[in-house]
Design a protein around this motif. Structure first.
Motif, short mmCIF file in Angstrom:
data_model
loop_
_atom_site.label_atom_id
_atom_site.label_comp_id
_atom_site.label_asym_id
_atom_site.label_seq_id
_atom_site.Cartn_x
_atom_site.Cartn_y
_atom_site.Cartn_z
N MET A 132 18.02 41.06 33.67
CA MET A 132 16.84 40.71 32.87
C MET A 132 16.51 41.81 31.87
N GLU A 133 16.86 43.03 32.18
CA GLU A 133 16.68 44.11 31.21
C GLU A 133 17.55 43.85 29.98
N ASP A 134 18.77 43.38 30.20
CA ASP A 134 19.65 43.04 29.07
C ASP A 134 19.03 41.95 28.20
N ILE A 135 18.48 40.94 28.85
CA ILE A 135 17.90 39.82 28.09
C ILE A 135 16.72 40.29 27.26
N LEU A 136 15.79 41.01 27.88
CA LEU A 136 14.62 41.46 27.14
C LEU A 136 15.00 42.48 26.06
N SER A 137 16.03 43.27 26.32
CA SER A 137 16.50 44.20 25.29
C SER A 137 17.04 43.43 24.09
N LEU B 72 9.68 41.37 42.97
CA LEU B 72 10.55 42.08 42.04
C LEU B 72 9.80 42.46 40.78
N PHE B 73 9.05 41.49 40.25
CA PHE B 73 8.32 41.74 39.01
C PHE B 73 7.32 42.87 39.16
N GLU B 74 6.59 42.85 40.27
CA GLU B 74 5.53 43.85 40.46
C GLU B 74 6.08 45.25 40.68
N SER B 75 7.30 45.34 41.23
CA SER B 75 7.90 46.65 41.47
C SER B 75 8.93 47.02 40.39
N ASP B 76 9.04 46.17 39.37
CA ASP B 76 10.00 46.40 38.27
C ASP B 76 11.43 46.57 38.78
N GLU B 77 11.77 45.80 39.80
CA GLU B 77 13.13 45.82 40.34
C GLU B 77 13.97 44.75 39.64
N LEU B 78 15.18 45.10 39.28
CA LEU B 78 16.05 44.17 38.57
C LEU B 78 16.81 43.24 39.50
N TYR B 79 17.08 43.69 40.73
CA TYR B 79 17.99 42.93 41.59
C TYR B 79 17.37 42.63 42.94
N GLN B 80 17.76 41.49 43.48
CA GLN B 80 17.27 41.08 44.80
C GLN B 80 18.02 41.82 45.90
N PHE C 70 22.18 44.57 23.71
CA PHE C 70 21.71 44.60 25.09
C PHE C 70 21.25 45.99 25.53
N LYS C 71 21.23 46.94 24.61
CA LYS C 71 20.77 48.29 24.94
C LYS C 71 19.26 48.36 24.85
N ASN C 72 18.65 48.87 25.89
CA ASN C 72 17.19 48.96 25.94
C ASN C 72 16.71 50.06 24.99
N PRO C 73 15.92 49.70 23.98
CA PRO C 73 15.42 50.72 23.06
C PRO C 73 14.34 51.60 23.68
N ASP C 74 13.81 51.18 24.83
CA ASP C 74 12.79 51.97 25.53
C ASP C 74 13.45 52.79 26.64
N LYS C 75 12.76 53.82 27.06
CA LYS C 75 13.33 54.71 28.08
C LYS C 75 13.39 54.03 29.44
N ASP C 76 12.32 53.36 29.80
CA ASP C 76 12.23 52.74 31.12
C ASP C 76 12.10 51.22 31.00
N PHE C 77 12.51 50.54 32.07
CA PHE C 77 12.37 49.09 32.09
C PHE C 77 11.08 48.70 32.81
N ARG C 78 10.36 47.78 32.20
CA ARG C 78 9.17 47.21 32.81
C ARG C 78 9.16 45.71 32.54
N TYR C 79 8.82 44.95 33.57
CA TYR C 79 8.62 43.52 33.35
C TYR C 79 7.34 43.31 32.54
#
Length: 269
Positions: free
Chosen positions: A72-77, A261-269, A197-206
């Motif tokens: 999902m980080e790839d998608i939002l990036s 997952l969303f609340e803890s900003d986890e990418l994977y189950q 697909f590269k995240n322009p931000d340092k950290d990933f957040r939902y």
């Protein structure tokens, strides 16, 4: 002589096995590259007037499996880097208008929430109905025709120089690309696709609103839609059972696990 004969038979069997394995690996590689490789699931087309339509193919709940290599980080990036004027999603507009639910797969809810939080206009352009020919998790030519018609119709509301991003499952990706070409759109040359697909931000957040968006979708499919289907007198009992059977409370709880997952900003189950 018998030893040589056995060796020939053994070698023939080994060659046959090697040939089968080669075919399996080759076909598997082709299918992976076509339907699972994220770098193959982004394309763009332009109209004569200069409108750009990007298509981003997704894998729905498979994005939460680390082995897929497409998160999902790839998608939002990709959404951030494409920087669209409007995002179109695989979800039905009539359902949203009446029930407030983004009824597409989970990745559509995440992208919708991102757009909501960042004031990016969204158009919902999916189409499907439940009738007595309904098959779960399958698409068909009419559905892709309707999706394409919705893309063209809703694109007309934006300026000729607008950049549009359509996010959809990989099963629709090539079908929509084919229809744009048939309509006279020209394929754009995208260089360095991996960079999208590269995240322009340092950290990933939902997105902050994602749990609210997802909860409405979870409630809709666990409770509201079964009631709608059950009340439809034109449907057979077999079709109705696909929606009305099972443990609805359990289904709702299962869907809401995504919010952990969303609340803890986890990418994977």
């Amino acid at each position: 002589m018998q030893v040589k004969k056995r060796h020939k038979i053994r070698n023939a069997i080994l060659l046959s096995i090697a040939g089968v394995l080669l075919v399996v690996v080759t076909v598997g590689g082709i299918l992976w590259n076509r339907y699972l490789n994220k770098n193959s699931l982004i394309t763009a087309y332009s109209s004569l007037q200069g409108r750009e339509i990007y298509i981003l193919g997704t894998l729905h709940d498979t994005h939460f499996n680390k082995l897929a290599g497409y998160s999902m980080e790839d998608i939002l990036s990709a959404v951030k880097n494409i920087n669209p004027d409007v995002v179109m999603l695989e979800a039905r507009a009539d359902i949203f208008e009446e029930y407030g639910a983004v009824d597409g797969p989970v990745d559509m809810s995440v992208v919708y929430a991102y757009c909501l939080d960042n004031s990016i206009p969204v158009e919902l352009i999916d189409w499907w109905v439940v009738d007595n020919t309904y098959e779960e998790n399958k698409t068909n030519g009419r559905r892709d025709d309707e999706i394409h018609n919705n893309i063209i119709l809703k694109s007309a509301a934006y300026s000729d120089d607008s950049r549009i991003l359509f996010v959809c499952g990989s099963g629709h990706f090539y079908e929509q690309a084919k229809r744009l070409e048939a309509d006279g759109y020209s394929k754009m040359r995208l260089t360095a696709r991996a960079d999208y697909f590269k995240n322009p931000d340092k950290d990933f957040r939902y997105p902050a609103s994602v749990c609210d968006v997802w909860e409405k979708r979870a409630y809709f499919y666990a409770y509201t839609y079964p009631e709608i289907v059950d009340a439809d007198e034109t449907l057979s009992e077999d079709i109705k059972k696909k929606f009305t059977g099972g443990n609805h409370d359990g289904f709702y709880r299962q869907l809401m696990k995504y919010c952990k997952l969303f609340e803890s900003d986890e990418l994977y189950q």
